[in-house]
Design an enzyme around this catalytic site. Structure first.
Site, PDB file in Angstrom:
ATOM      1  N   HIS A  85      -3.280   4.330  -2.491  1.00  0.00           N
ATOM      2  CA  HIS A  85      -4.289   3.559  -1.743  1.00  0.00           C
ATOM      3  C   HIS A  85      -4.872   4.411  -0.614  1.00  0.00           C
ATOM      4  O   HIS A  85      -6.064   4.317  -0.310  1.00  0.00           O
ATOM      5  CB  HIS A  85      -3.660   2.289  -1.161  1.00  0.00           C
ATOM      6  N   LEU A  97       0.824  -1.218   0.000  1.00  0.00           N
ATOM      7  CA  LEU A  97       0.000   0.000   0.000  1.00  0.00           C
ATOM      8  C   LEU A  97       0.859   1.270   0.000  1.00  0.00           C
ATOM      9  O   LEU A  97       1.916   1.316   0.617  1.00  0.00           O
ATOM     10  CB  LEU A  97      -0.932  -0.013   1.228  1.00  0.00           C
TER      11      LEU A  97
END
Ligand code: PAF
Length: 279
Positions: A34, A30
């Site tokens: 994100h 991530l």
């Protein structure tokens, strides 16, 4: 924050929740792109769920499934710091019980075999396969996808429409680093030089949009310009297309409001995609 892995846990937690549930499907590793999806969900939904699953069915045998970055501990901490309610990390056996990888929904060929689908003909079938299964488990009211993967977002919108699932698909603007490079988990594969070279992609896309806005450039001129500029700098082209998201089509001729220039280029042998709305 709740972390759950099995189908039973996921269904049990979901059944206790009321109100709107936003899901952010991811393959982990991530980053701030994100975070933008998560923040967008948190701003509009009562609950935000994130899934982390590196989906084997969207990789061809020669692609990077094995080396795709996996960093679950970091991803969990990242989600916790943002205030995510539930993180779902299903195993392959949970997503594809008994090894059943047969997809229930196959996206239309005219959408799945253009642009990224030309080089990765299996890709969108695999994405729809896993996202449909995830939606069936999590039963979200909303689902958040990055506009960097514009073709993916349009295909998911089509799937939700065709299946009548009633989920609201929300596209979230591209997040870029200070040099303009669109954030992607695959940027981790780039060398320092590769990072520098890859940042030309957004610069050239931006210039192409200025030419359309100021000089009414046609699709043909934009495609020629983007390909020549990037190949001239040493990037290897996969495609440059003018994409009309509302029709899910690549177009030629005059550029209409809402049309995007979508590209895929190789840099350090890493395939990078990006796009810009031209007008
Ligand atoms: O965009 C991605 O990260 C993946 O394609 C998705 C939507 C999580 C499906 O595996």
């Amino acid at each position: 924050m709740i972390h759950c892995e099995s189908r039973a846990e996921i269904l049990g937690i979901r059944s206790k929740q009321v109100g709107t549930v936003g899901v952010v499907p991811t393959m982990g590793a991530l980053h701030q792109g994100h975070a933008a999806l998560i923040e967008s969900s948190m701003a509009s939904c009562d609950q935000t769920w994130v899934s982390v699953f590196v989906n084997p069915t969207q990789f061809a045998p020669h692609e990077d499934f094995n080396r795709y970055p996996r960093q679950l501990k970091k991803d969990l901490a990242f989600c916790q710091s943002l205030g995510v309610d539930v993180v779902v990390t299903p195993s392959e056996a949970t997503m594809y019980p008994n090894g059943d990888i047969v997809a229930k929904y196959i996206p239309p060929l005219e959408l799945s075999q253009i642009m990224c689908g030309k080089t990765r003909p299996h890709f969108f079938n695999g994405v729809c396969n896993v996202v449909e299964r995830l939606f069936a488990m999590v039963q979200p009211t909303h689902a958040f996808f990055g506009n960097k993967d514009l073709q993916q977002r349009v295909i998911i919108e089509r799937m939700v429409h065709d299946l009548g699932s009633g989920i609201e698909v929300v596209g979230v603007p591209i997040v870029r680093n200070e040099a303009g490079l669109a954030l992607s988990s695959r940027n981790a594969y780039l060398s320092e030089d590769g990072h520098r070279l890859a940042s030309y992609i957004s610069m050239v896309l931006h210039d192409s949009a200025s030419h359309v806005r100021q000089s009414s450039w046609s699709s043909h001129s934009v495609r020629q310009f983007v390909a020549a500029e990037l190949e001239g700098r040493g990037l290897k082209g996969d495609y440059v297309e003018i994409f009309r998201p509302i029709y899910g089509e690549c177009v030629s001729g005059e550029i209409n409001p809402g049309d995007h220039c979508c590209v895929a280029f190789y840099c350090d042998n890493v395939r990078l995609i990006d796009n810009i709305q031209l007008i």
